[in-house]
Design a protein around this motif. Structure first.
Motif, PDB file in Angstrom:
ATOM      1  N   ARG A   1      32.554  29.003  39.553  1.00 42.43           N
ATOM      2  CA  ARG A   1      31.206  29.515  39.236  1.00 42.43           C
ATOM      3  C   ARG A   1      30.465  28.563  38.288  1.00 42.43           C
ATOM      4  O   ARG A   1      29.293  28.268  38.463  1.00 42.43           O
TER       5      ARG A   1
ATOM      6  N   HIS B   1      33.078  31.969  48.108  1.00 43.36           N
ATOM      7  CA  HIS B   1      32.406  32.743  49.171  1.00 43.36           C
ATOM      8  C   HIS B   1      31.278  33.601  48.607  1.00 43.36           C
ATOM      9  O   HIS B   1      30.217  33.733  49.236  1.00 43.36           O
ATOM     10  N   ASP B   2      31.470  34.141  47.397  1.00 45.09           N
ATOM     11  CA  ASP B   2      30.388  34.933  46.774  1.00 45.09           C
ATOM     12  C   ASP B   2      29.133  34.078  46.577  1.00 45.09           C
ATOM     13  O   ASP B   2      28.016  34.594  46.505  1.00 45.09           O
ATOM     14  N   LEU B   3      29.338  32.759  46.486  1.00 50.97           N
ATOM     15  CA  LEU B   3      28.213  31.832  46.286  1.00 50.97           C
ATOM     16  C   LEU B   3      27.790  31.179  47.604  1.00 50.97           C
ATOM     17  O   LEU B   3      26.998  30.233  47.621  1.00 50.97           O
ATOM     18  N   GLY B   4      28.379  31.636  48.706  1.00 52.16           N
ATOM     19  CA  GLY B   4      28.007  31.093  50.022  1.00 52.16           C
ATOM     20  C   GLY B   4      28.639  29.746  50.307  1.00 52.16           C
ATOM     21  O   GLY B   4      28.158  28.985  51.160  1.00 52.16           O
TER      22      GLY B   4
ATOM     23  N   TYR C   1      29.314  25.385  40.251  1.00 50.25           N
ATOM     24  CA  TYR C   1      28.479  25.566  41.442  1.00 50.25           C
ATOM     25  C   TYR C   1      27.059  25.102  41.163  1.00 50.25           C
ATOM     26  O   TYR C   1      26.519  25.299  40.069  1.00 50.25           O
TER      27      TYR C   1
ATOM     28  N   GLU D   1      37.340  33.495  46.844  1.00 54.62           N
ATOM     29  CA  GLU D   1      36.384  34.610  46.753  1.00 54.62           C
ATOM     30  C   GLU D   1      35.176  34.202  45.909  1.00 54.62           C
ATOM     31  O   GLU D   1      34.027  34.463  46.262  1.00 54.62           O
ATOM     32  N   ALA D   2      35.440  33.493  44.803  1.00 55.64           N
ATOM     33  CA  ALA D   2      34.329  33.027  43.949  1.00 55.64           C
ATOM     34  C   ALA D   2      33.415  32.093  44.733  1.00 55.64           C
ATOM     35  O   ALA D   2      32.185  32.189  44.652  1.00 55.64           O
TER      36      ALA D   2
ATOM     37  N   PRO E   1      38.487  30.999  39.228  1.00 54.29           N
ATOM     38  CA  PRO E   1      37.176  31.434  39.734  1.00 54.29           C
ATOM     39  C   PRO E   1      36.038  31.042  38.780  1.00 54.29           C
ATOM     40  O   PRO E   1      34.970  30.635  39.213  1.00 54.29           O
TER      41      PRO E   1
END
Ligand SMILES: Cc1ncc(COP(=O)(O)O)c(CN[C@H](C(=O)O)[C@H](C)O)c1O
Length: 338
Positions: free
Chosen positions: A117, A160-163, A120, A157-158, A113
């Motif tokens: 991040r 999706h948390d950032l779209g 990104y 999940e990482a 993850p």
């Protein structure tokens, strides 16, 4: 010749050939091929998605999925040694105008993850923005590593948390499921789309599936047509695909054969072989007098085929055309070759 170059070399059995001959067909571009429609529904049910699309190859499956998730000019985060980076001719750039930012997975190809991040990119006046994360399970270059569902979920999940949506190159997802003792749907649940191959360990002569939401699959279907993948009476090749889906229950046989092969080859002077997780065995011949190319030539002379995965690394893939007796013969042949 015992062909261990890949599980892509699997040949259809008599049941598949009979199914092809008997298949009900129609024009699949008009959605009128009943066999393709049945395969698409069955495939979606097996991996737990709303819909699925039948494509001629895994490469086309990855490319129609990537394109359906992204806009031209965006970035895609992909693990450095993944198939979409190494073996698809730069298709994400060539076909979809995407900039690929490769990220380092661990020694099994697991993407953390934190790496998602860290790599990104938020879209702004100057920067393209990250449009997609791709993952791969099993991981081909890393020796068919079966990545745990929770590791796929953590990276997803990482993202999706950032779209950012996630596509799983699951060419061998059923090998992962068999090795991990879980349903493929558990591995697929966290991601937005998955591609899996019917034509590898599952034994179909042709074809792969892309699976995801109804809306996503309609976009993927248009991309397939754009790339020339709209097929007509494809029930002829989809019928064997339906039988191939049921072969997911036998994949552990290939894994057992790979494990036996690895143990036998590891006993040969000059070879070092890690315990395989699935049907892919990587053989390090750097302690022998041979490069991978020389080792493969010597093996071919003794009736065994493999592929080079590096200057001193050879890949052998087990599959349904290779039985226990063949494995014993391969071990003897490699011993003679060296
Ligand atoms: C993880 C993954 N994703 C996609 C594909 C592409 O599938 P196809 O386009 O060959 O049907 C492959 C094929 N892999 C083939 C092999 O392993 O022999 C070669 C390297 O293309 C794959 O291993």
């Amino acid at each position: 010749m015992i062909d261990l170059r890949s599980d892509t070399v699997t040949r259809p059995d008599d049941r598949m050939r009979e199914a092809a001959r008997e298949a009900e067909v129609g024009d699949d571009v008009y959605r009128e091929d009943p066999t393709v429609n049945e395969l698409e529904k069955r495939a979606a049910d097996v991996v737990g998605t709303e819909a699925a699309l039948y494509v001629p190859t895994g490469t086309m499956g990855n490319q129609v999925a990537v394109r359906a998730h992204t806009e031209r000019g965006q970035e895609v985060l992909s693990e450095r040694e993944s198939h979409v980076v190494k073996w698809e001719l730069g298709g994400m750039a060539q076909l979809s105008g995407l900039q690929v930012r490769t990220i380092e997975g661990d020694d099994r190809g697991v993407v953390s993850p934190d790496k998602v991040r860290e790599n990104y990119v938020a879209e702004d006046l100057h920067r393209p923005g990250t449009g997609l994360l791709t993952l791969e399970n099993t991981h081909n270059s890393k020796g068919g590593a079966a990545i745990e569902a929770e590791d796929i979920a953590a990276a997803a999940e990482a993202a999706h948390d950032l779209g950012v949506p996630v596509h799983l190159d699951g060419a061998r997802v059923f090998n992962a499921a068999a090795a991990l003792g879980v349903e493929a749907s558990e591995i697929v649940e966290p991601v937005d789309s998955v591609m899996f191959c019917l034509s590898k360990g599952l034994g179909a002569p042709v074809g792969s599936m892309v699976a995801g939401s109804e809306e996503f699959i309609e976009r993927a279907r248009r991309n397939r047509k754009l790339l020339g993948g709209g097929m007509r009476q494809a029930g002829i090749i989809a019928a064997p695909g339906l039988l191939a889906l049921e072969n997911r229950h036998r994949l552990s046989e290939d894994h057992e054969n790979a494990s036996r092969l690895a143990a036998g080859l590891d006993d040969i002077e000059g070879l070092s072989v890690l315990e395989p997780e699935t049907n892919i065995t990587l053989v390090d011949c750097s302690e022998s007098d041979y490069t991978a190319a020389e080792f493969l030539d010597a093996c071919e002379g003794e009736g065994v085929l493999g592929v080079a995965f590096g200057e001193y690394v050879v890949r052998f893939c087990t599959h349904w055309d290779v039985g226990e007796a063949d494995i014993e013969e391969v071990i003897s042949a490699v011993g003679r070759a060296l």
